[in-house]
Write a protein that holds these residues in place. Sequence first.
Motif, PDB file in Angstrom:
ATOM      1  N   ASN A 107     -64.610  15.907  15.677  1.00 53.87           N
ATOM      2  CA  ASN A 107     -63.519  15.367  14.874  1.00 53.87           C
ATOM      3  C   ASN A 107     -63.723  13.869  14.639  1.00 53.87           C
ATOM      4  O   ASN A 107     -64.083  13.137  15.555  1.00 53.87           O
ATOM      5  CB  ASN A 107     -62.206  15.623  15.616  1.00 53.87           C
ATOM      6  CG  ASN A 107     -61.037  14.921  14.990  1.00 53.87           C
ATOM      7  OD1 ASN A 107     -60.789  13.755  15.271  1.00 53.87           O
ATOM      8  ND2 ASN A 107     -60.311  15.617  14.146  1.00 53.87           N
ATOM      9  N   ALA A 108     -63.529  13.405  13.405  1.00 59.03           N
ATOM     10  CA  ALA A 108     -63.831  12.018  13.052  1.00 59.03           C
ATOM     11  C   ALA A 108     -63.045  11.013  13.886  1.00 59.03           C
ATOM     12  O   ALA A 108     -63.576   9.960  14.271  1.00 59.03           O
ATOM     13  CB  ALA A 108     -63.575  11.784  11.563  1.00 59.03           C
ATOM     14  N   ASP A 109     -61.775  11.308  14.176  1.00 62.57           N
ATOM     15  CA  ASP A 109     -60.972  10.388  14.984  1.00 62.57           C
ATOM     16  C   ASP A 109     -61.536  10.297  16.400  1.00 62.57           C
ATOM     17  O   ASP A 109     -61.662   9.194  16.952  1.00 62.57           O
ATOM     18  CB  ASP A 109     -59.512  10.849  15.038  1.00 62.57           C
ATOM     19  CG  ASP A 109     -58.818  10.730  13.690  1.00 62.57           C
ATOM     20  OD1 ASP A 109     -59.161   9.800  12.928  1.00 62.57           O
ATOM     21  OD2 ASP A 109     -57.937  11.555  13.402  1.00 62.57           O
ATOM     22  N   ALA A 110     -61.866  11.440  16.982  1.00 65.01           N
ATOM     23  CA  ALA A 110     -62.435  11.455  18.333  1.00 65.01           C
ATOM     24  C   ALA A 110     -63.784  10.751  18.350  1.00 65.01           C
ATOM     25  O   ALA A 110     -64.101  10.022  19.298  1.00 65.01           O
ATOM     26  CB  ALA A 110     -62.576  12.894  18.828  1.00 65.01           C
ATOM     27  N   TRP A 111     -64.581  10.966  17.296  1.00 64.00           N
ATOM     28  CA  TRP A 111     -65.887  10.309  17.214  1.00 64.00           C
ATOM     29  C   TRP A 111     -65.729   8.789  17.183  1.00 64.00           C
ATOM     30  O   TRP A 111     -66.392   8.071  17.936  1.00 64.00           O
ATOM     31  CB  TRP A 111     -66.640  10.768  15.963  1.00 64.00           C
ATOM     32  CG  TRP A 111     -67.802   9.880  15.668  1.00 64.00           C
ATOM     33  CD1 TRP A 111     -69.028   9.887  16.268  1.00 64.00           C
ATOM     34  CD2 TRP A 111     -67.834   8.811  14.707  1.00 64.00           C
ATOM     35  NE1 TRP A 111     -69.817   8.878  15.754  1.00 64.00           N
ATOM     36  CE2 TRP A 111     -69.108   8.214  14.803  1.00 64.00           C
ATOM     37  CE3 TRP A 111     -66.896   8.305  13.792  1.00 64.00           C
ATOM     38  CZ2 TRP A 111     -69.478   7.125  14.002  1.00 64.00           C
ATOM     39  CZ3 TRP A 111     -67.264   7.231  12.997  1.00 64.00           C
ATOM     40  CH2 TRP A 111     -68.542   6.661  13.109  1.00 64.00           C
ATOM     41  N   PHE A 112     -64.842   8.287  16.312  1.00 63.29           N
ATOM     42  CA  PHE A 112     -64.683   6.831  16.202  1.00 63.29           C
ATOM     43  C   PHE A 112     -64.168   6.240  17.517  1.00 63.29           C
ATOM     44  O   PHE A 112     -64.680   5.202  17.969  1.00 63.29           O
ATOM     45  CB  PHE A 112     -63.720   6.474  15.068  1.00 63.29           C
ATOM     46  CG  PHE A 112     -63.413   5.005  15.025  1.00 63.29           C
ATOM     47  CD1 PHE A 112     -64.337   4.104  14.520  1.00 63.29           C
ATOM     48  CD2 PHE A 112     -62.222   4.504  15.535  1.00 63.29           C
ATOM     49  CE1 PHE A 112     -64.075   2.737  14.499  1.00 63.29           C
ATOM     50  CE2 PHE A 112     -61.955   3.146  15.527  1.00 63.29           C
ATOM     51  CZ  PHE A 112     -62.881   2.261  15.006  1.00 63.29           C
ATOM     52  N   ASN A 113     -63.190   6.875  18.125  1.00 62.99           N
ATOM     53  CA  ASN A 113     -62.652   6.362  19.383  1.00 62.99           C
ATOM     54  C   ASN A 113     -63.718   6.320  20.468  1.00 62.99           C
ATOM     55  O   ASN A 113     -63.805   5.372  21.256  1.00 62.99           O
ATOM     56  CB  ASN A 113     -61.468   7.212  19.837  1.00 62.99           C
ATOM     57  CG  ASN A 113     -60.256   7.049  18.935  1.00 62.99           C
ATOM     58  OD1 ASN A 113     -60.116   6.030  18.250  1.00 62.99           O
ATOM     59  ND2 ASN A 113     -59.396   8.054  18.903  1.00 62.99           N
ATOM     60  N   HIS A 116     -66.203   3.478  19.635  1.00 61.47           N
ATOM     61  CA  HIS A 116     -65.553   2.183  19.868  1.00 61.47           C
ATOM     62  C   HIS A 116     -65.498   1.864  21.363  1.00 61.47           C
ATOM     63  O   HIS A 116     -65.863   0.757  21.795  1.00 61.47           O
ATOM     64  CB  HIS A 116     -64.149   2.224  19.264  1.00 61.47           C
ATOM     65  CG  HIS A 116     -63.521   0.878  19.118  1.00 61.47           C
ATOM     66  ND1 HIS A 116     -62.193   0.719  18.805  1.00 61.47           N
ATOM     67  CD2 HIS A 116     -64.016  -0.378  19.259  1.00 61.47           C
ATOM     68  CE1 HIS A 116     -61.916  -0.567  18.743  1.00 61.47           C
ATOM     69  NE2 HIS A 116     -62.999  -1.253  19.012  1.00 61.47           N
ATOM     70  N   PRO A 175     -61.454   1.459  11.329  1.00 60.52           N
ATOM     71  CA  PRO A 175     -61.529   2.925  11.514  1.00 60.52           C
ATOM     72  C   PRO A 175     -61.792   3.683  10.217  1.00 60.52           C
ATOM     73  O   PRO A 175     -62.614   4.604  10.200  1.00 60.52           O
ATOM     74  CB  PRO A 175     -60.159   3.277  12.101  1.00 60.52           C
ATOM     75  CG  PRO A 175     -59.692   2.009  12.751  1.00 60.52           C
ATOM     76  CD  PRO A 175     -60.215   0.900  11.889  1.00 60.52           C
ATOM     77  N   ASP A 176     -61.110   3.310   9.146  1.00 63.11           N
ATOM     78  CA  ASP A 176     -61.285   4.036   7.887  1.00 63.11           C
ATOM     79  C   ASP A 176     -62.703   3.889   7.363  1.00 63.11           C
ATOM     80  O   ASP A 176     -63.297   4.849   6.851  1.00 63.11           O
ATOM     81  CB  ASP A 176     -60.283   3.537   6.845  1.00 63.11           C
ATOM     82  CG  ASP A 176     -58.854   3.914   7.173  1.00 63.11           C
ATOM     83  OD1 ASP A 176     -58.662   4.884   7.949  1.00 63.11           O
ATOM     84  OD2 ASP A 176     -57.929   3.243   6.684  1.00 63.11           O
ATOM     85  N   LYS A 179     -65.146   5.948   9.690  1.00 64.17           N
ATOM     86  CA  LYS A 179     -64.962   7.391   9.535  1.00 64.17           C
ATOM     87  C   LYS A 179     -65.406   7.860   8.152  1.00 64.17           C
ATOM     88  O   LYS A 179     -65.905   8.983   8.001  1.00 64.17           O
ATOM     89  CB  LYS A 179     -63.504   7.772   9.813  1.00 64.17           C
ATOM     90  CG  LYS A 179     -63.160   7.698  11.294  1.00 64.17           C
ATOM     91  CD  LYS A 179     -61.760   8.203  11.597  1.00 64.17           C
ATOM     92  CE  LYS A 179     -60.713   7.175  11.261  1.00 64.17           C
ATOM     93  NZ  LYS A 179     -59.364   7.598  11.732  1.00 64.17           N
ATOM     94  N   ARG A 183     -68.163  10.764   7.722  1.00 65.16           N
ATOM     95  CA  ARG A 183     -67.898  11.991   6.971  1.00 65.16           C
ATOM     96  C   ARG A 183     -68.868  12.150   5.801  1.00 65.16           C
ATOM     97  O   ARG A 183     -69.370  13.256   5.531  1.00 65.16           O
ATOM     98  CB  ARG A 183     -66.457  11.984   6.445  1.00 65.16           C
ATOM     99  CG  ARG A 183     -65.381  12.113   7.526  1.00 65.16           C
ATOM    100  CD  ARG A 183     -64.032  12.319   6.875  1.00 65.16           C
ATOM    101  NE  ARG A 183     -62.946  12.419   7.837  1.00 65.16           N
ATOM    102  CZ  ARG A 183     -62.078  11.443   8.086  1.00 65.16           C
ATOM    103  NH1 ARG A 183     -62.169  10.292   7.431  1.00 65.16           N
ATOM    104  NH2 ARG A 183     -61.110  11.608   8.970  1.00 65.16           N
TER     105      ARG A 183
END
Length: 234
Positions: A107-113, A116, A175-176, A179, A183
Amino acid sequence: MDLNQFRKISVPLCTASKSFNKVFGIGANKTGTTSLQAIFNILGLNVAPQQEGELHGVQAMKGNLRPLVDYVSKYDAFQDIPFSIKSTYAQLDALFPGSKFVLTYRNADAWFNSLHQFHRKIFGVPDEREIRREDYRSLNYLYPGYVDHMMDLNWTLEVYEEVSLKRNYELFYNPDHYKSIYRERNAEIVRHFSERPSDLLVIDLTQEKDTSRIVKFLGLPDDLITNIPHLNET
């Protein structure tokens, strides 16, 4: 059974059954690439040393592919930089026909977190502030300036309307922005292999109990199926 003992079984099995040329892990960093490297080792493949690939990747990005090609020629399996960034996968797909490609994702949110937090840790940045360029510019990983160059290459470059390339350091850890790059690259990979779906495995290792999908994808014996190792988690 430890890895060395298991490889006494897996290496001859893999060697006798291997019908593909090379296998490349091309998922972004922090999508399970370290776990994929461990899986390749468990399966009995000759896994390439990571830092050597990173060094040759720098030359490839500057237009000199020869060192990277020579490096890839010596091993069976690869992951991490330079295979996890940009369009290196497309060049190697042309140079090493008959190869297989594994796109690890999450998941992109999990990947970025995860990315980071991992960078905060390795750059030694306290939680109360954001990462700054000076936090990593002086790092001496591989050679002075390598980390700074790779951060610029992956996250700050923009092509402006006048078709000029510029560096925008305001994009760091947006983040945007991150991500979107993540993607878009995943979508480009799937599009690249759309006419040859049997050459690409898209897999979220956090959702897999064992290596059966990878073993089947590579055409290796079921005897090589093991539990998924989860390494370097953040």
